[in-house]
Design a protein around this motif. Structure first.
Motif, PDB file in Angstrom:
ATOM      1  N   VAL A 100      37.839  53.082 100.576  1.00  0.00           N
ATOM      2  CA  VAL A 100      37.654  51.714 101.082  1.00  0.00           C
ATOM      3  C   VAL A 100      36.329  51.583 101.818  1.00  0.00           C
ATOM      4  CG1 VAL A 100      38.535  49.985 102.694  1.00  0.00           C
ATOM      5  CG2 VAL A 100      40.099  51.189 101.211  1.00  0.00           C
ATOM      6  N   LEU A 105      42.564  45.582  98.915  1.00  0.00           N
ATOM      7  CA  LEU A 105      42.194  46.840  98.263  1.00  0.00           C
ATOM      8  C   LEU A 105      41.977  46.631  96.771  1.00  0.00           C
ATOM      9  CD1 LEU A 105      44.619  49.418  99.928  1.00  0.00           C
ATOM     10  CD2 LEU A 105      42.226  49.001 100.451  1.00  0.00           C
ATOM     11  N   GLY A 132      38.362  45.412 105.058  1.00  0.00           N
ATOM     12  CA  GLY A 132      39.053  46.302 104.130  1.00  0.00           C
ATOM     13  C   GLY A 132      39.649  47.517 104.818  1.00  0.00           C
ATOM     14  N   THR A 140      43.546  48.297 105.563  1.00  0.00           N
ATOM     15  CA  THR A 140      44.046  49.560 105.026  1.00  0.00           C
ATOM     16  C   THR A 140      44.778  50.368 106.092  1.00  0.00           C
ATOM     17  OG1 THR A 140      42.243  49.619 103.437  1.00  0.00           O
ATOM     18  CG2 THR A 140      43.349  51.707 103.889  1.00  0.00           C
TER      19      THR A 140
END
Length: 193
Positions: free
Chosen positions: A18, A80, A118, A122
């Motif tokens: 990521v 994602l 992101g 995550t």
């Protein structure tokens, strides 16, 4: 303590994919040319602190606004998914404007390049599946790796080359896409139950 090498490795790889520090080497080199010196230590530490704070307080922040972790994890799976598409297809769905007047070590490198939407999404998605100790170790390992890459970005680009960076991005894009699908499937079941 609930240490699990498999969880640490998986969380590390997800965050690594990521954050995509290798794929961001061209951006880092371009910023170095524009603003001069980038403080690798400062950027790494600030990004690490942001991620660790979000790991522990992100759930409370969500609770405060009335969102459960599984809903956030499903939303994270979508993010994602789109990041993976960007990596695989070589397209840009989201582009952050950068202001050269700001310190490049903090903005845009520490945030949002490393500790951006992101990676924060995550972290909460991982938190829904893994224990916090393993995620914390994965964050720290990534911060050390990020520091190393920031310190040696020019040498890495010369060694790997533009094509090597593109290949690495695509490989991690496919891995990230598979992880997004797994994350979505696991958490949508919890929402439907």
């Amino acid at each position: 303590m609930n240490f699990n090498l498999k969880e640490i490795f998986t969380a590390f790889m997800v965050l690594f994919a990521v954050i995509d520090i290798i794929g961001n080497i061209p951006i880092i080199i371009d910023l170095r040319k524009k603003v001069g010196h980038i403080q690798s230590e400062k950027a790494s530490v600030i990004a690490g602190v942001i991620m660790i704070i979000f790991l522990f307080l992100g759930e409370q922040l969500l609770g405060f606004i009335g969102i459960d972790v599984h809903s956030f994890a499903v939303a994270g799976a979508f993010i994602l998914f789109f990041i993976a598409l960007e990596m695989i297809l070589g397209i840009t769905l989201y582009k952050e404007d950068d202001d050269e007047a700001l310190n490049a070590s903090v903005f845009p490198i520490a945030f949002p390049l490393i500790a951006g939407p992101g990676s924060l999404t995550t972290l909460l998605s991982l938190r829904a599946e893994y224990s916090w100790e393993n995620i914390l170790i994965a964050i720290l390992l990534n911060v050390f790796l990020i520091y190393g890459v920031l310190k040696t970005s020019a040498r890495i680009e010369k060694m790997i080359g533009q094509n090597g960076i593109k290949i690495i991005r695509k490989i991690f894009g496919v891995v990230l896409l598979a992880i997004a699908v797994k994350l979505f499937a696991a958490n949508i079941k919890m929402l439907m139950a």
